[in-house]
Write an enzyme that holds these catalytic residues in place. Structure first.
Site, short mmCIF file in Angstrom:
data_model
loop_
_atom_site.label_atom_id
_atom_site.label_comp_id
_atom_site.label_asym_id
_atom_site.label_seq_id
_atom_site.Cartn_x
_atom_site.Cartn_y
_atom_site.Cartn_z
CG ASP A 81 -8.35 -21.12 -9.88
OD1 ASP A 81 -8.15 -21.45 -8.70
OD2 ASP A 81 -9.36 -20.49 -10.26
CG HIS A 82 -10.68 -24.47 -8.67
ND1 HIS A 82 -11.04 -25.03 -7.46
CD2 HIS A 82 -10.96 -23.15 -8.58
CE1 HIS A 82 -11.51 -24.08 -6.66
NE2 HIS A 82 -11.45 -22.93 -7.31
CG HIS A 178 -15.97 -20.63 -6.62
ND1 HIS A 178 -15.84 -21.92 -6.19
CD2 HIS A 178 -14.72 -20.10 -6.59
CE1 HIS A 178 -14.56 -22.18 -5.92
NE2 HIS A 178 -13.86 -21.09 -6.14
CG ASN A 229 -8.18 -17.74 -5.94
OD1 ASN A 229 -7.06 -17.36 -5.61
ND2 ASN A 229 -8.44 -19.00 -6.22
P1 13P Z 1 -15.06 -15.49 -7.70
O1 13P Z 1 -15.66 -15.78 -9.05
O2 13P Z 1 -16.10 -15.45 -6.63
O3 13P Z 1 -14.20 -14.29 -7.71
O4 13P Z 1 -14.14 -16.73 -7.31
C1 13P Z 1 -12.94 -16.91 -7.99
C2 13P Z 1 -12.21 -18.11 -7.52
O5 13P Z 1 -12.24 -18.46 -6.37
C3 13P Z 1 -11.40 -18.83 -8.52
O6 13P Z 1 -10.76 -19.94 -7.97
#
Ligand code: 13P
Length: 307
Positions: A81-82, A178, A229
């Site tokens: 992720d990211h 987020h 996510n």
């Molecule tokens: P949240 O913490 O809002 O659930 O976001 C998670 C996210 O987008 C991880 O990439």
């Protein structure tokens, strides 16, 4: 052996109007909770790790995720992720993750395209699917006057971006941020999502999936969101349950006792999200003879010579 390509997971979800839950594995103890909930509801699921979580757990933890995915009775992908740059992507590919995100959305369009293209080149050579981001998901710490850092994804630029990069699915900015919303009100722009879905006709990803109204998430899933996510909503209640347990049992120190309620709470939340995303009982959609179970690719460092 059910490690399934994330491309296949989200493609099938997109066609069938549900979303695959992508849950952040902040520490290895989450893995069993997420898989237990997914198996109970017969749902496909994505285990995802962002770079700071990756650093916390270490590369060897990724082998554990992969082994658990392959033992699972439901289709699972293991996703970065990211990813911040091509080095994060290369680390994930080296560690045999079968799915990565490159997030160069903070760069100008052309630079985002260049970094994303390079990431696709590294990943696709090993059969690893790629997610990228255009626009900017908001940040709860950014100022309200600045729209909390949100830059909505522009449909025409998104079409151009997808054509130039050959990514497998796109993270779009449609109003989520987020983490928890400071003022309590999320602002998912279904109108923008509909325009993006009509323009792109490909699986879209919703980041910032926590702390939003259920009806907006359902609507988003009906309009092209095929991966949601979730991080905050499975972490905050987990650690609060541990805090409560420790405060009420100050002499306790065994992890298997201290985490008992936290694990149960996390399993329940993952299950609730799976139902919300309409992915309950969707595992069988992947168990046809056409499903591409992804074998672990074999990676050697010399494949990174061109970075
Ligand atoms: P949240 O913490 O809002 O659930 O976001 C998670 C996210 O987008 C991880 O990439």
């Amino acid at each position: 052996m059910v490690l399934v390509s994330s491309k296949e997971l989200v493609d099938v979800a997109y066609k069938n109007h549900f979303a695959v839950g992508a849950f952040n594995v902040g520490e290895t103890i989450f893995v069993k909770n997420i898989l237990k909930a997914a198996e109970k509801l017969n749902a496909p699921v994505i285990l995802q790790v962002y770079p700071l979580e990756y650093d916390l757990m270490g590369s060897d933890a990724i082998s554990y995720l992969l082994r658990m995915a392959m033992k699972s009775t439901v289709p699972v992908a293991v996703h970065l992720d990211h990813g911040r740059d091509i080095f994060d992507v290369a680390r994930a590919v080296r560690d045999q993750m079968n799915s990565v995100m490159i997030d160069a959305s903070g760069l100008p369009f052309d630079e985002n395209v260049a970094v994303t293209k390079k990431s696709v080149e590294i990943a696709h050579r090993e059969g690893v699917a790629v997610e990228a981001e255009l626009g900017s998901i908001g940040n709860r710490k950014a100022s309200a006057a600045n729209n909390m850092g949100r830059v909505y994804t522009d449909p025409e630029s998104a079409k151009d971006f997808v054509a130039k990069t050959n990514i497998d699915f796109l993270a779009v900015s449609i109003g989520t941020v987020h983490g928890p919303y400071p003022s309590g009100d999320s602002e998912i722009r279904i109108d923008i999502l509909k325009t993006l879905n009509a323009a792109l006709k490909m699986p879209l990803v919703l980041h910032g999936g926590s702390d939003n109204p259920d009806n907006k998430i359902r609507e988003a899933v009906q309009n092209g969101i095929a991966k949601v996510n979730i991080s905050t909503d499975i972490k905050m209640p987990f650690y609060h349950a541990i805090k409560d347990k420790v405060i009420s049992n100050p002499d306790e120190y065994e992890p298997w006792i201290i985490t008992k309620e936290a694990n149960e709470i996390q399993q329940k939340i993952v299950g609730d999200k799976i139902k919300l995303f309409n992915s309950e009982n969707k595992a069988q959609l992947y168990f046809s003879k056409n499903t591409s179970l992804t074998p672990l690719h074999h990676f050697s460092e010399d494949k990174l010579d061109f970075i």
